[in-house]
Design a protein around this motif. Structure first.
Motif, PDB file in Angstrom:
ATOM      1  N   GLY A   1      82.593 -17.028 -19.415  1.00 56.67           N
ATOM      2  CA  GLY A   1      81.170 -17.338 -19.380  1.00 56.67           C
ATOM      3  C   GLY A   1      80.968 -18.778 -19.843  1.00 56.67           C
ATOM      4  O   GLY A   1      81.934 -19.548 -19.951  1.00 56.67           O
ATOM      5  N   ASP A   2      79.718 -19.134 -20.137  1.00 59.31           N
ATOM      6  CA  ASP A   2      79.410 -20.530 -20.468  1.00 59.31           C
ATOM      7  C   ASP A   2      80.188 -21.012 -21.679  1.00 59.31           C
ATOM      8  O   ASP A   2      80.006 -20.506 -22.789  1.00 59.31           O
TER       9      ASP A   2
ATOM     10  N   VAL B   1      80.775 -23.470 -24.629  1.00 63.69           N
ATOM     11  CA  VAL B   1      79.857 -24.318 -25.389  1.00 63.69           C
ATOM     12  C   VAL B   1      80.575 -25.277 -26.330  1.00 63.69           C
ATOM     13  O   VAL B   1      79.976 -26.201 -26.870  1.00 63.69           O
TER      14      VAL B   1
ATOM     15  N   GLU C   1      85.072 -21.983 -27.216  1.00 63.17           N
ATOM     16  CA  GLU C   1      83.993 -21.089 -27.647  1.00 63.17           C
ATOM     17  C   GLU C   1      83.038 -20.873 -26.473  1.00 63.17           C
ATOM     18  O   GLU C   1      82.563 -21.842 -25.872  1.00 63.17           O
ATOM     19  N   SER C   2      82.762 -19.616 -26.173  1.00 62.49           N
ATOM     20  CA  SER C   2      81.728 -19.304 -25.195  1.00 62.49           C
ATOM     21  C   SER C   2      80.653 -18.478 -25.895  1.00 62.49           C
ATOM     22  O   SER C   2      80.747 -18.200 -27.085  1.00 62.49           O
ATOM     23  N   THR C   3      79.614 -18.101 -25.140  1.00 67.21           N
ATOM     24  CA  THR C   3      78.522 -17.370 -25.773  1.00 67.21           C
ATOM     25  C   THR C   3      79.034 -16.112 -26.463  1.00 67.21           C
ATOM     26  O   THR C   3      78.678 -15.819 -27.597  1.00 67.21           O
ATOM     27  N   LYS C   4      79.908 -15.387 -25.761  1.00 67.25           N
ATOM     28  CA  LYS C   4      80.323 -14.081 -26.247  1.00 67.25           C
ATOM     29  C   LYS C   4      81.532 -14.098 -27.166  1.00 67.25           C
ATOM     30  O   LYS C   4      81.725 -13.191 -27.957  1.00 67.25           O
TER      31      LYS C   4
ATOM     32  N   LEU D   1      76.232  -7.935 -17.397  1.00 69.24           N
ATOM     33  CA  LEU D   1      76.402  -8.828 -18.544  1.00 69.24           C
ATOM     34  C   LEU D   1      75.687 -10.143 -18.262  1.00 69.24           C
ATOM     35  O   LEU D   1      74.990 -10.690 -19.105  1.00 69.24           O
ATOM     36  N   ARG D   2      75.876 -10.646 -17.042  1.00 67.55           N
ATOM     37  CA  ARG D   2      75.197 -11.853 -16.579  1.00 67.55           C
ATOM     38  C   ARG D   2      75.311 -11.904 -15.066  1.00 67.55           C
ATOM     39  O   ARG D   2      76.201 -11.286 -14.484  1.00 67.55           O
TER      40      ARG D   2
ATOM     41  N   SER E   1      74.946 -18.088 -14.994  1.00 67.14           N
ATOM     42  CA  SER E   1      75.115 -18.649 -16.328  1.00 67.14           C
ATOM     43  C   SER E   1      74.188 -17.944 -17.307  1.00 67.14           C
ATOM     44  O   SER E   1      72.977 -17.912 -17.121  1.00 67.14           O
ATOM     45  N   GLU E   2      74.759 -17.387 -18.387  1.00 62.01           N
ATOM     46  CA  GLU E   2      73.914 -16.671 -19.351  1.00 62.01           C
ATOM     47  C   GLU E   2      72.990 -17.628 -20.099  1.00 62.01           C
ATOM     48  O   GLU E   2      71.921 -17.231 -20.552  1.00 62.01           O
ATOM     49  N   ARG E   3      73.393 -18.896 -20.197  1.00 60.94           N
ATOM     50  CA  ARG E   3      72.518 -19.871 -20.860  1.00 60.94           C
ATOM     51  C   ARG E   3      71.299 -20.179 -19.981  1.00 60.94           C
ATOM     52  O   ARG E   3      70.186 -20.325 -20.474  1.00 60.94           O
ATOM     53  N   ASP E   4      71.517 -20.259 -18.684  1.00 58.57           N
ATOM     54  CA  ASP E   4      70.387 -20.465 -17.765  1.00 58.57           C
ATOM     55  C   ASP E   4      69.438 -19.258 -17.810  1.00 58.57           C
ATOM     56  O   ASP E   4      68.215 -19.408 -17.760  1.00 58.57           O
TER      57      ASP E   4
ATOM     58  N   LEU F   1      72.738  -8.551 -20.121  1.00 54.79           N
ATOM     59  CA  LEU F   1      72.714  -8.210 -21.540  1.00 54.79           C
ATOM     60  C   LEU F   1      73.208  -9.350 -22.430  1.00 54.79           C
ATOM     61  O   LEU F   1      72.873  -9.397 -23.607  1.00 54.79           O
ATOM     62  N   SER F   2      73.999 -10.266 -21.852  1.00 56.58           N
ATOM     63  CA  SER F   2      74.500 -11.374 -22.669  1.00 56.58           C
ATOM     64  C   SER F   2      73.343 -12.217 -23.191  1.00 56.58           C
ATOM     65  O   SER F   2      73.261 -12.508 -24.386  1.00 56.58           O
TER      66      SER F   2
ATOM     67  N   ASP G   1      71.165 -10.587 -25.835  1.00 55.30           N
ATOM     68  CA  ASP G   1      71.701 -10.645 -27.194  1.00 55.30           C
ATOM     69  C   ASP G   1      71.380 -11.976 -27.865  1.00 55.30           C
ATOM     70  O   ASP G   1      71.001 -12.005 -29.041  1.00 55.30           O
ATOM     71  N   THR G   2      71.507 -13.094 -27.150  1.00 51.12           N
ATOM     72  CA  THR G   2      71.192 -14.377 -27.786  1.00 51.12           C
ATOM     73  C   THR G   2      69.679 -14.540 -27.985  1.00 51.12           C
ATOM     74  O   THR G   2      69.243 -15.152 -28.953  1.00 51.12           O
TER      75      THR G   2
ATOM     76  N   VAL H   1      81.689 -21.336 -33.846  1.00 54.04           N
ATOM     77  CA  VAL H   1      80.684 -20.270 -33.854  1.00 54.04           C
ATOM     78  C   VAL H   1      81.066 -19.151 -34.810  1.00 54.04           C
ATOM     79  O   VAL H   1      82.157 -18.580 -34.692  1.00 54.04           O
TER      80      VAL H   1
ATOM     81  N   ALA I   1      76.262 -16.369 -32.509  1.00 52.76           N
ATOM     82  CA  ALA I   1      76.404 -16.893 -31.151  1.00 52.76           C
ATOM     83  C   ALA I   1      75.926 -18.336 -31.129  1.00 52.76           C
ATOM     84  O   ALA I   1      75.138 -18.749 -31.991  1.00 52.76           O
ATOM     85  N   PRO I   2      76.378 -19.088 -30.122  1.00 49.98           N
ATOM     86  CA  PRO I   2      75.787 -20.404 -29.921  1.00 49.98           C
ATOM     87  C   PRO I   2      74.360 -20.214 -29.413  1.00 49.98           C
ATOM     88  O   PRO I   2      74.136 -19.434 -28.504  1.00 49.98           O
TER      89      PRO I   2
END
Lengths: 126, 373
Positions: free
Chosen positions: A38-39, A41, A62-65, B31-32, B35-38, B229-230, B233-234, B302, B324-325
């Motif tokens: 995943g992304d 970071v 490091e990614s989000t998860k 999960l996504r 991009s989960e950040r997007d 769900l990713s 969570d953030t 993190v 998480a970030p």
């Protein structure tokens, strides 16, 4: 059609290694690994001049998860790190085989277990 | 013994959208999608669409339904107005948290409990057993009766308004009303778990795909995207919302979690856990145990669930429960239980042991993020 470039070789930890030029090869992670993470970071890379050992950790992603260890696919001395990817870790996701490369290494020893593109395709197809 | 994962009514649609799926509490969930950040930023700035059909619905009906819930849960549900919802908990006799819940009062004699997927069976069993002594309160397992879609984000009201005649402006936060959305019968609730305005839509599973498509089309111009769900969570982490299995567990009482306000000692009658919770309340007031705090990383590594919190020299003073970030703040965040002596916002010298290195963190009050109203 494989998305894994034919001119690279691959580790079972999902790093790729370019063909060495003047003894120096480039290391990155595969798009398969980047997708699974995943992304990304944050990347922590070995320092220039550091000795890395094939199959051993030399940094982390490091990614989000989760956080994942970065393994060196070969042994040698780090000659350069990709400052662009340190500043913008998303390059690992957007261009894993190109602008998202991680570091360059003067190869002293190959463990001899690197896979061809076709072998890596089969490996990730499981 | 492992069971094959369950699939929601929207499973084929998720796969067609190219979602990365994950096993969550026995369900195969998105999960996504990209991009989960997007996806996270879409919910903060525009709108996101979630499939939350794994959540567990339990309906309690009858003239004594409210009374039975007052006994079974820690909240005062008989006092809840029809059409309103309440965040509450169900505790074991020793005061430990079995689950955190949202309870909707759908009618004078009808309530719907929404439990976490991972605890739905435990909650169903406990509520069934506890309501058994009340003639005139019937407990029904409605887990398969509903699909649950959520539209979250500042654009959510506008998107939903284009698909329903229901009075959304009159629908307050933590309220729910039956209505029709895109021709589909739905319970429309103004709830969520993202820190943004938004709605949760409980519908028959057979209507889920039609509603999803209608929301996707209606939201396209506003920038609505499907969300996994990713990012959920953030989003909830930034909003300082607890997640069962992380901030909440059977080893903790609501008072340990800083959520003692959900326990209503002044309601009529006895309730399961009352005695233990009274003791827990006294203990929390007299000698506070560890407190749930926010941590903001000074560096870029993190903090993750389970990592020790230290005083900087390596002495353990707490533990990270979620980390998480943060896409919104651009730095790593965590929630952690920390010894009361180190829990005040601004406490100096606090670190998280990130795989052997003492990484400095700032103690802050929760939440990390609060939307502008």
């Amino acid at each position: 059609m494989s998305i894994n470039p034919q001119n690279l070789r691959y580790s079972k930890e999902h790093e790729w290694l370019s063909a060495p030029a003047d003894g120096v090869a480039t290391v990155g992670i595969t798009s398969h690994a980047a997708d699974a993470l995943g992304d990304v970071v944050f990347v922590q890379l070995p320092e220039v001049g550091a000795a890395v050992t094939a199959g051993e950790t030399c940094g982390e992603l490091e990614s989000t998860k989760s956080v994942s260890d970065l393994y060196s696919p070969v042994s040698g001395e780090v000659t350069e790190i990709n400052q662009d990817v340190v500043d913008d870790p998303a390059l690992v996701n957007s261009a894993p085989f190109e602008g998202g490369w991680l570091f360059k290494v003067r190869v002293s020893d190959e463990a001899g277990e690197l896979l061809s593109a076709a072998e890596y395709d089969a490996f990730i197809a499981g | 013994m492992s069971q094959p994962p369950r699939h929601t009514a929207l499973d084929a649609l998720h796969r067609a959208l190219g979602a990365t799926m994950t096993d969550f509490a026995g369900w195969d969930m998105p999960l996504r999608y990209g991009s989960e950040r997007d996806e996270h930023q879409a919910v903060r700035t525009r709108a996101g669409l979630f499939d939350l059909s794994h959540m567990g619905e339990i309906t309690v009906t009858g003239p004594r339904a409210g009374e039975a819930l007052d006994y079974a849960l820690v909240g005062h549900l008989s006092a809840l107005a029809v059409g309103r919802a309440r965040y509450t908990m169900i505790c074991a006799p020793d005061g430990g948290i079995l689950d955190d819940l949202i309870v909707y009062r759908l009618g004078e004699q009808e309530y719907m409990i929404v439990a976490n997927a991972s605890n739905a069976q435990v909650v169903l069993d406990a509520v069934t057993e506890r309501a058994a002594g009340f003639d005139g309160a019937a407990v029904r397992d409605d887990r398969d009766a509903y699909a649950l879609l959520a539209v979250q984000g500042p654009q959510a009201p506008g998107i939903l308004k284009s698909l329903t005649d229901a009075d959304l402006d009159g629908l307050k936060y933590y309220a729910g009303l039956p209505g029709t959305v895109a021709g589909v019968s739905a319970l429309i609730a103004r709830t969520g778990y993202t820190g943004e305005d938004g709605f949760e839509l409980f519908v028959a599973p057979g209507d889920a795909e039609r509603l999803w498509q209608a929301l996707t089309e209606a939201g396209a111009a506003a920038g609505l995207v499907p969300c996994g769900l990713s990012c959920r969570d953030t989003l909830r982490l930034e909003a300082g919302m607890p997640l069962y299995g992380h901030e909440l567990s059977t080893a903790l009482t609501p008072f340990d979690a800083g959520l003692g306000r959900v326990v209503k000692f002044d309601k009529p009658g006895d309730f399961v856990g009352r005695q233990a919770l009274e003791a827990a309340a006294e203990k929390a007031a007299a000698s506070p145990p560890r407190k749930l705090v926010g941590l903001i990383a000074e560096g870029r590594r993190v903090p993750r669930a389970g990592y020790p919190v230290t005083d900087g020299s390596g002495a353990v003073i707490g533990e990270v429960t979620s980390g998480a970030p943060s896409p919104t703040l651009g730095v790593p965040l965590a929630m952690a239980y920390v010894d009361a002596a180190h829990a005040a916002p601004g406490t100096a010298g606090v670190a998280v042991d990130i795989r052997g290195a003492q990484e400095p963190h700032r103690v802050v009050a929760l939440p990390f993020y609060k939307r502008e109203r």
